[in-house]
Design a protein around this motif. Structure first.
Motif, PDB file in Angstrom:
ATOM      1  N   LEU A 111       0.826  -1.211   0.000  1.00 13.35           N
ATOM      2  CA  LEU A 111       0.000   0.000   0.000  1.00 13.35           C
ATOM      3  C   LEU A 111       0.856   1.254   0.000  1.00 13.35           C
ATOM      4  O   LEU A 111       0.567   2.228  -0.719  1.00 13.35           O
ATOM      5  N   ILE A 112       1.907   1.259   0.781  1.00 15.44           N
ATOM      6  CA  ILE A 112       2.818   2.416   0.835  1.00 15.44           C
ATOM      7  C   ILE A 112       3.457   2.652  -0.530  1.00 15.44           C
ATOM      8  O   ILE A 112       3.638   3.798  -0.958  1.00 15.44           O
ATOM      9  N   ILE A 113       3.791   1.566  -1.220  1.00 20.30           N
ATOM     10  CA  ILE A 113       4.378   1.695  -2.566  1.00 20.30           C
ATOM     11  C   ILE A 113       3.365   2.332  -3.518  1.00 20.30           C
ATOM     12  O   ILE A 113       3.715   3.243  -4.284  1.00 20.30           O
ATOM     13  N   TYR A 114       2.121   1.862  -3.478  1.00 24.62           N
ATOM     14  CA  TYR A 114       1.072   2.445  -4.322  1.00 24.62           C
ATOM     15  C   TYR A 114       0.932   3.938  -4.041  1.00 24.62           C
ATOM     16  O   TYR A 114       0.911   4.759  -4.961  1.00 24.62           O
ATOM     17  N   TRP A 115       0.790   4.281  -2.771  1.00 27.18           N
ATOM     18  CA  TRP A 115       0.625   5.690  -2.399  1.00 27.18           C
ATOM     19  C   TRP A 115       1.819   6.524  -2.840  1.00 27.18           C
ATOM     20  O   TRP A 115       1.665   7.625  -3.371  1.00 27.18           O
ATOM     21  N   GLY A 116       3.032   5.995  -2.605  1.00 23.39           N
ATOM     22  CA  GLY A 116       4.237   6.739  -2.966  1.00 23.39           C
ATOM     23  C   GLY A 116       4.320   7.025  -4.457  1.00 23.39           C
ATOM     24  O   GLY A 116       4.655   8.135  -4.876  1.00 23.39           O
ATOM     25  N   ILE A 117       3.998   6.021  -5.272  1.00 21.01           N
ATOM     26  CA  ILE A 117       4.048   6.197  -6.730  1.00 21.01           C
ATOM     27  C   ILE A 117       2.993   7.193  -7.198  1.00 21.01           C
ATOM     28  O   ILE A 117       3.281   8.125  -7.962  1.00 21.01           O
ATOM     29  N   LEU A 118       1.757   7.014  -6.728  1.00 19.54           N
ATOM     30  CA  LEU A 118       0.649   7.842  -7.202  1.00 19.54           C
ATOM     31  C   LEU A 118       0.726   9.274  -6.681  1.00 19.54           C
ATOM     32  O   LEU A 118       0.133  10.178  -7.276  1.00 19.54           O
ATOM     33  N   MET A 119       1.463   9.501  -5.608  1.00 15.07           N
ATOM     34  CA  MET A 119       1.641  10.873  -5.113  1.00 15.07           C
ATOM     35  C   MET A 119       2.436  11.731  -6.101  1.00 15.07           C
ATOM     36  O   MET A 119       2.146  12.908  -6.290  1.00 15.07           O
ATOM     37  N   PHE A 120       3.439  11.114  -6.730  1.00 12.78           N
ATOM     38  CA  PHE A 120       4.349  11.879  -7.592  1.00 12.78           C
ATOM     39  C   PHE A 120       4.136  11.619  -9.089  1.00 12.78           C
ATOM     40  O   PHE A 120       4.712  12.320  -9.919  1.00 12.78           O
ATOM     41  N   LEU A 121       3.328  10.622  -9.417  1.00 11.46           N
ATOM     42  CA  LEU A 121       3.146  10.260 -10.826  1.00 11.46           C
ATOM     43  C   LEU A 121       2.530  11.363 -11.688  1.00 11.46           C
ATOM     44  O   LEU A 121       2.970  11.549 -12.836  1.00 11.46           O
ATOM     45  N   PRO A 122       1.529  12.124 -11.205  1.00  9.10           N
ATOM     46  CA  PRO A 122       0.953  13.168 -12.076  1.00  9.10           C
ATOM     47  C   PRO A 122       1.982  14.183 -12.558  1.00  9.10           C
ATOM     48  O   PRO A 122       2.052  14.498 -13.753  1.00  9.10           O
ATOM     49  N   MET A 123       2.797  14.681 -11.645  1.00  6.47           N
ATOM     50  CA  MET A 123       3.802  15.670 -12.024  1.00  6.47           C
ATOM     51  C   MET A 123       4.880  15.053 -12.912  1.00  6.47           C
ATOM     52  O   MET A 123       5.363  15.682 -13.862  1.00  6.47           O
ATOM     53  N   PHE A 124       5.267  13.821 -12.604  1.00  4.49           N
ATOM     54  CA  PHE A 124       6.247  13.126 -13.439  1.00  4.49           C
ATOM     55  C   PHE A 124       5.712  12.962 -14.859  1.00  4.49           C
ATOM     56  O   PHE A 124       6.434  13.156 -15.838  1.00  4.49           O
ATOM     57  N   PHE A 125       4.432  12.614 -14.973  1.00  8.08           N
ATOM     58  CA  PHE A 125       3.809  12.423 -16.282  1.00  8.08           C
ATOM     59  C   PHE A 125       3.821  13.728 -17.074  1.00  8.08           C
ATOM     60  O   PHE A 125       4.108  13.730 -18.282  1.00  8.08           O
ATOM     61  N   ILE A 126       3.511  14.837 -16.419  1.00 10.72           N
ATOM     62  CA  ILE A 126       3.500  16.134 -17.108  1.00 10.72           C
ATOM     63  C   ILE A 126       4.894  16.497 -17.609  1.00 10.72           C
ATOM     64  O   ILE A 126       5.070  16.952 -18.745  1.00 10.72           O
ATOM     65  N   LYS A 127       5.893  16.291 -16.767  1.00  8.33           N
ATOM     66  CA  LYS A 127       7.257  16.696 -17.115  1.00  8.33           C
ATOM     67  C   LYS A 127       7.893  15.768 -18.151  1.00  8.33           C
ATOM     68  O   LYS A 127       8.634  16.228 -19.023  1.00  8.33           O
ATOM     69  N   MET A 128       7.606  14.476 -18.067  1.00  6.93           N
ATOM     70  CA  MET A 128       8.335  13.513 -18.882  1.00  6.93           C
ATOM     71  C   MET A 128       7.534  12.954 -20.058  1.00  6.93           C
ATOM     72  O   MET A 128       8.129  12.443 -21.008  1.00  6.93           O
ATOM     73  N   VAL A 129       6.209  13.040 -20.015  1.00  7.58           N
ATOM     74  CA  VAL A 129       5.400  12.410 -21.063  1.00  7.58           C
ATOM     75  C   VAL A 129       4.607  13.434 -21.866  1.00  7.58           C
ATOM     76  O   VAL A 129       4.748  13.519 -23.095  1.00  7.58           O
ATOM     77  N   SER A 130       3.740  14.183 -21.204  1.00  3.03           N
ATOM     78  CA  SER A 130       2.882  15.118 -21.930  1.00  3.03           C
ATOM     79  C   SER A 130       2.624  16.373 -21.097  1.00  3.03           C
ATOM     80  O   SER A 130       1.931  16.317 -20.078  1.00  3.03           O
TER      81      SER A 130
END
Length: 227
Positions: free
Chosen positions: A21-40
């Protein structure tokens, strides 16, 4: 029913589940910004656009639901420990209902927490690095919280789709996980295949399948639930 759900919690491999659960939360906390910067960067045009991105990302908890099905249902069949539960002076249907409610409540609450953590982290990172254009409006905040509740329910129901066929009936771990991965990526597959699907219709169909899966699990456990 509450006591049966508490029993499921005590039987759970809590350290393993909480670590996951901690892994899920950790990834999803930062994934939106990572997606904007690195993907679209298009999703960074406004807070309203990134909210839509965050909705789709939380489907990751469908996979978490599959993990719970594996522990709460499949492992008990494979380890033969479910025979002890079936030996209680309680109907099998009530026991399966308790398991389904436990999984549902767990996934729903964890998805809600994930939405909150992801929303706060995204806002703080934006304030620090100015990645998203503009500031969140009152309408954006209201929309986010309302969609958070609805989408958490959607994620919960979708996560229950593998319960009957792969959990109660076939009792197969890997197919359960693969089914969850397919479900959480279903709309991406349609995009890659250039098939235009209405999101609301897709979610309605998938949620209905989740409800049917729970119903069949409870209704059919006396027939297919033998060890």
């Amino acid at each position: 029913m509450v006591k049966l759900m508490e029993l499921e919690w005590r039987k759970l491999k809590r350290k393993m589940i909480l670590s996951e659960l901690i892994i899920y939360w950790g990834i999803l906390m930062f994934l939106p910004m990572f997606f904007i910067k690195m993907v679209s960067a298009e999703f960074g045009q406004s807070y309203s656009t990134i909210i839509q991105l965050m909705m789709s990302m939380q489907l990751g908890f469908v996979l978490f639901g599959a993990s719970l099905i594996n522990q709460v249902v499949i492992d008990e069949y494979k380890n033969k420990t479910i025979s002890l539960s079936f030996g209680y002076p309680i109907s099998r249907k009530k026991l399966v209902m308790a398991k389904a409610l436990f999984i549902s409540l767990f996934v729903f609450l964890c998805t809600i927490v994930s939405f909150l953590l992801s929303g706060v982290t995204t806002y703080l990172l934006d304030q620090a690095f100015h990645i998203i254009n503009g500031q969140p409006t009152a309408e954006d905040i209201t929309s986010y919280f309302s969609k958070m509740i609805v989408h958490s329910l959607i994620v919960t129901l979708i996560s229950l789709i593998p319960l009957f066929f792969f959990g109660i009936w076939k009792r197969e771990t890997i197919p359960t996980i693969l089914c969850a991965i397919f479900l959480m990526q279903f709309q991406n597959f349609s995009f890659l295949l250039n098939v235009n699907l209405n999101t609301n219709i897709v979610n309605t169909v998938l949620c209905s399948l989740g409800v049917v899966s729970v119903y069949l699990s409870i209704k059919m456990v006396d027939r297919v639930g033998d060890i």
